[in-house]
Design a protein around this motif. Sequence first.
Motif, short mmCIF file in Angstrom:
data_model
loop_
_atom_site.label_atom_id
_atom_site.label_comp_id
_atom_site.label_asym_id
_atom_site.label_seq_id
_atom_site.Cartn_x
_atom_site.Cartn_y
_atom_site.Cartn_z
N VAL A 190 0.85 -1.20 0.00
CA VAL A 190 0.00 0.00 0.00
C VAL A 190 0.88 1.24 0.00
CG1 VAL A 190 -1.80 1.23 1.28
CG2 VAL A 190 -1.69 -1.24 1.42
N ASP A 191 0.53 2.25 -0.81
CA ASP A 191 1.25 3.53 -0.77
C ASP A 191 0.96 4.21 0.57
OD1 ASP A 191 2.06 2.97 -3.33
OD2 ASP A 191 0.33 3.99 -4.23
N GLU A 192 1.96 4.89 1.09
CA GLU A 192 1.79 5.47 2.44
C GLU A 192 0.62 6.44 2.52
OE1 GLU A 192 4.69 6.16 5.25
OE2 GLU A 192 6.17 4.80 4.36
N ALA A 193 0.31 7.09 1.39
CA ALA A 193 -0.82 8.03 1.38
C ALA A 193 -2.14 7.31 1.66
CB ALA A 193 -0.90 8.74 0.03
N ASN A 194 -2.18 6.02 1.40
CA ASN A 194 -3.41 5.26 1.62
C ASN A 194 -3.40 4.46 2.91
OD1 ASN A 194 -4.91 6.09 -0.55
ND2 ASN A 194 -4.10 4.53 -1.93
N LEU A 195 -2.39 4.69 3.71
CA LEU A 195 -2.28 3.97 4.99
C LEU A 195 -2.74 4.89 6.12
CD1 LEU A 195 -1.36 1.35 6.31
CD2 LEU A 195 0.96 2.27 6.35
N VAL A 196 -3.73 4.45 6.86
CA VAL A 196 -4.29 5.23 7.97
C VAL A 196 -3.90 4.53 9.26
CG1 VAL A 196 -6.43 6.04 9.03
CG2 VAL A 196 -6.24 5.94 6.54
#
Length: 299
Positions: A190-196
Amino acid sequence: MQGKGIRLVTVLTATLALALTACGGGGGNQLSGGGNEVQVDQNAQFEPGTTMANLKQAGTIRIGTKFDQPLFGLKGLDGKPQGFDVEIAKIIAGKLGIAPERIEWVEAPSKTREEVIEQNRVDMVVATYTINDARKQRISFAGPYYQAGQDIMVKSDNTQITGPESLRPTGAKVCSVTGSTPAEKIKEYVDEANLVLFDVYSKCADALRTGQVQAVTTDNVILLGLVDQSGGQFKMVDKPFTQEPYGIGIKKGDVKFCEFIDQTLTQASQDGSYAKAWQSTAGKVAPQTPPLPQLDTCS
Ligand code: GLU
């Protein structure tokens, strides 16, 4: 759906019969503390100066665990946590002559676990805590007492996410917890921008429910508890892609305490108390009692 979860946690079953047929240990009082009754070994003797002797003398122990993880560590209405980790911790305390009522439970979210041990705010951590080398730089582990695997949870009607490889192509937002091994591992997919990232998994379950994220990732048995609690809203993808051996975190280098805990785990698997701990907690959703894994050497 439940069947899928069950399969995950029953990879090894060979020693089940042994655990169930062995008889209970001798001596000690039976005292209840919300959850199972455990043996409290009032006559336990320990070498002076050891952690065991000090804890026995103090008559109390501070134990870090989770407060929001059904089946492993979930705070109940009486203010005390319940779950498999809690039962394992109670068995260890009992061997030190400490009754469940005398345990001080300290909430230990994933990212605080090393810290609370290093700062001597707890005597041990039993909290779905994966043994790994990075953590061993700071603390020591007894065990493992269970082996989990990282998996993914989605809404029940989601057919697109079928494993970690489908996260990037579907543009899914994925939730996990800061300071956990799954939060690191999932960065491959997962790209970090999509990791919550939150501090606890119950917040990830809320984010999945409200549609802020499309997936939650952590250990299968943690997800199993959240699926069970969701009333059919969530399901597990059921493709575990890591190994997460759960250890008991203690002060770095306390070899004698580690060996004592390992002995206690071995006894518990032989006298049926490990099986009882499982059956009264996670076993309600995953009925097959797992075997105690091969223990690591204490260092
Ligand atoms: N077992 C994993 C870990 O220790 C995930 C579970 C947790 O965060 O407690 O990081």
